[in-house]
Design an enzyme around this catalytic site. Structure first.
Site, PDB file in Angstrom:
ATOM      1  N   HIS A 136     -12.497  -3.130   2.276  1.00 52.82           N
ATOM      2  CA  HIS A 136     -11.058  -3.180   2.565  1.00 52.82           C
ATOM      3  C   HIS A 136     -10.738  -2.922   4.039  1.00 52.82           C
ATOM      4  O   HIS A 136     -10.333  -3.836   4.742  1.00 52.82           O
ATOM      5  CB  HIS A 136     -10.352  -2.155   1.670  1.00 52.82           C
ATOM      6  CG  HIS A 136      -8.864  -2.237   1.687  1.00 52.82           C
ATOM      7  ND1 HIS A 136      -8.089  -1.771   0.647  1.00 52.82           N
ATOM      8  CD2 HIS A 136      -7.988  -2.682   2.617  1.00 52.82           C
ATOM      9  CE1 HIS A 136      -6.802  -1.954   0.929  1.00 52.82           C
ATOM     10  NE2 HIS A 136      -6.720  -2.512   2.133  1.00 52.82           N
ATOM     11  N   HIS A 180      -3.036   2.284   8.648  1.00 52.81           N
ATOM     12  CA  HIS A 180      -4.061   1.513   7.932  1.00 52.81           C
ATOM     13  C   HIS A 180      -4.280   0.198   8.649  1.00 52.81           C
ATOM     14  O   HIS A 180      -3.323  -0.491   9.024  1.00 52.81           O
ATOM     15  CB  HIS A 180      -3.593   1.258   6.499  1.00 52.81           C
ATOM     16  CG  HIS A 180      -4.444   0.285   5.741  1.00 52.81           C
ATOM     17  ND1 HIS A 180      -5.816   0.368   5.679  1.00 52.81           N
ATOM     18  CD2 HIS A 180      -4.101  -0.818   5.019  1.00 52.81           C
ATOM     19  CE1 HIS A 180      -6.283  -0.619   4.939  1.00 52.81           C
ATOM     20  NE2 HIS A 180      -5.260  -1.361   4.541  1.00 52.81           N
ATOM     21  N   TYR A 189     -10.706  20.298  21.525  1.00 48.54           N
ATOM     22  CA  TYR A 189     -10.933  19.020  22.214  1.00 48.54           C
ATOM     23  C   TYR A 189      -9.883  18.001  21.832  1.00 48.54           C
ATOM     24  O   TYR A 189      -9.389  17.986  20.728  1.00 48.54           O
ATOM     25  CB  TYR A 189     -12.320  18.472  21.854  1.00 48.54           C
ATOM     26  CG  TYR A 189     -12.619  17.094  22.405  1.00 48.54           C
ATOM     27  CD1 TYR A 189     -13.230  16.938  23.631  1.00 48.54           C
ATOM     28  CD2 TYR A 189     -12.282  15.948  21.678  1.00 48.54           C
ATOM     29  CE1 TYR A 189     -13.516  15.669  24.149  1.00 48.54           C
ATOM     30  CE2 TYR A 189     -12.551  14.686  22.177  1.00 48.54           C
ATOM     31  CZ  TYR A 189     -13.170  14.548  23.404  1.00 48.54           C
ATOM     32  OH  TYR A 189     -13.440  13.306  23.898  1.00 48.54           O
ATOM     33  N   GLU A 202       0.825  -1.216   0.000  1.00 50.09           N
ATOM     34  CA  GLU A 202       0.000   0.000   0.000  1.00 50.09           C
ATOM     35  C   GLU A 202       0.855   1.261   0.000  1.00 50.09           C
ATOM     36  O   GLU A 202       0.402   2.335   0.411  1.00 50.09           O
ATOM     37  CB  GLU A 202      -0.932   0.009   1.213  1.00 50.09           C
ATOM     38  CG  GLU A 202      -1.900  -1.152   1.281  1.00 50.09           C
ATOM     39  CD  GLU A 202      -2.957  -1.140   0.190  1.00 50.09           C
ATOM     40  OE1 GLU A 202      -2.852  -0.328  -0.749  1.00 50.09           O
ATOM     41  OE2 GLU A 202      -3.897  -1.943   0.267  1.00 50.09           O
ATOM     42  N   HIS A 243      -7.428  -3.235   9.432  1.00 48.53           N
ATOM     43  CA  HIS A 243      -8.620  -3.970   8.996  1.00 48.53           C
ATOM     44  C   HIS A 243      -9.477  -4.324  10.209  1.00 48.53           C
ATOM     45  O   HIS A 243      -9.871  -5.482  10.384  1.00 48.53           O
ATOM     46  CB  HIS A 243      -8.224  -5.241   8.244  1.00 48.53           C
ATOM     47  CG  HIS A 243      -7.441  -5.008   6.995  1.00 48.53           C
ATOM     48  ND1 HIS A 243      -6.812  -6.034   6.313  1.00 48.53           N
ATOM     49  CD2 HIS A 243      -7.178  -3.882   6.298  1.00 48.53           C
ATOM     50  CE1 HIS A 243      -6.198  -5.538   5.247  1.00 48.53           C
ATOM     51  NE2 HIS A 243      -6.398  -4.237   5.223  1.00 48.53           N
ATOM     52  N   TYR A 259     -21.808  11.948  19.001  1.00 51.14           N
ATOM     53  CA  TYR A 259     -21.064  13.185  18.739  1.00 51.14           C
ATOM     54  C   TYR A 259     -19.576  12.944  18.472  1.00 51.14           C
ATOM     55  O   TYR A 259     -18.915  13.745  17.792  1.00 51.14           O
ATOM     56  CB  TYR A 259     -21.244  14.182  19.877  1.00 51.14           C
ATOM     57  CG  TYR A 259     -20.548  13.821  21.173  1.00 51.14           C
ATOM     58  CD1 TYR A 259     -19.206  14.159  21.382  1.00 51.14           C
ATOM     59  CD2 TYR A 259     -21.226  13.158  22.192  1.00 51.14           C
ATOM     60  CE1 TYR A 259     -18.568  13.830  22.564  1.00 51.14           C
ATOM     61  CE2 TYR A 259     -20.589  12.824  23.372  1.00 51.14           C
ATOM     62  CZ  TYR A 259     -19.262  13.160  23.557  1.00 51.14           C
ATOM     63  OH  TYR A 259     -18.630  12.833  24.728  1.00 51.14           O
TER      64      TYR A 259
END
Length: 214
Positions: A157, A94, A210, A75, A96, A115
């Protein structure tokens, strides 16, 4: 951070993903900006076998000219393109994770059922259109979907999060998975009530001060 410290943190974050159950085996990958390029996990090596020297350096001036014993993650394209394009972030993560990937398989955004969806920068957690893994098309789909967001799902994915550092990117990955789990469980009970755009505008304003900043 020194190069060695970054390499070690990439590995410790990979192991943390497995410990938290948001990634398995050799799936998923991590990159970190370093000088005039990126440091990225290698292709097809289990996280528990990684050594600092195994993390691959790829220069921004030639992504085919990598430095390391092993080739970079399959990737590489989207890690490379995101970090070259988005100068305000230093890390791409990344994974899964189960619930978020389940929603990605259904090609669903995560709506504003809570929220905390606002922590990714918008009124939903968007799902990028499908493209084959490791392709330029997937990279372009992710970059377009991340416009204004710091996390997105990838159709059929997984998940991508970005951050100023790996601590922030991992925090976001955990939050995305929690939000996906909440939504899926709420759907089993009944019809989740989605917060209005007006309410999310207020929340997004509050989120400017925040959360995890460093």
């Amino acid at each position: 951070m020194s190069e060695l410290a970054i390499r070690k943190e990439i590995i410790s974050t990979c192991l943390k993903m497995e410990e938290l159950g948001i990634n398995q085996g050799t799936s998923g990958n991590i990159s970190h900006r370093f000088k005039d390029g990126i440091l990225i996990t290698p292709s097809g090596i289990s996280y528990d076998l990684l050594k600092p020297k195994d993390i691959v350096f790829v220069p921004f001036n030639n992504k085919n000219l990598y430095e390391g014993e092993y080739p970079p993650s399959s990737e590489l394209d989207f890690h490379f393109d995101i970090l070259r394009k988005k100068q305000d972030i230093n890390c791409v993560l990344h994974n899964h994770s189960t619930y978020a990937t389940s929603m990605a398989i259904c090609r669903m955004d995560i709506p504003a059922h809570h929220y905390m969806v606002g922590v990714v920068g918008g009124k939903k957690i968007p799902c990028a259109p499908y493209a084959t893994f490791g392709t330029h098309e997937l990279s372009q789909n992710i970059i377009k979907t991340l416009n204004g967001y710091n996390a997105c799902l990838l159709a059929n994915h997984g998940v991508v999060t970005v951050g100023i550092n790996l601590k922030k990117a991992l925090w976001l990955a955990i939050e995305v998975e929690n939000l996906a789990k909440q939504y899926i469980l709420a759907k089993q009970i009944g019809n989740p009530v989605i917060l209005s755009d007006k309410e999310m505008d207020k929340i997004l304003e509050k989120f400017k001060s925040y959360g995890l900043k460093k």
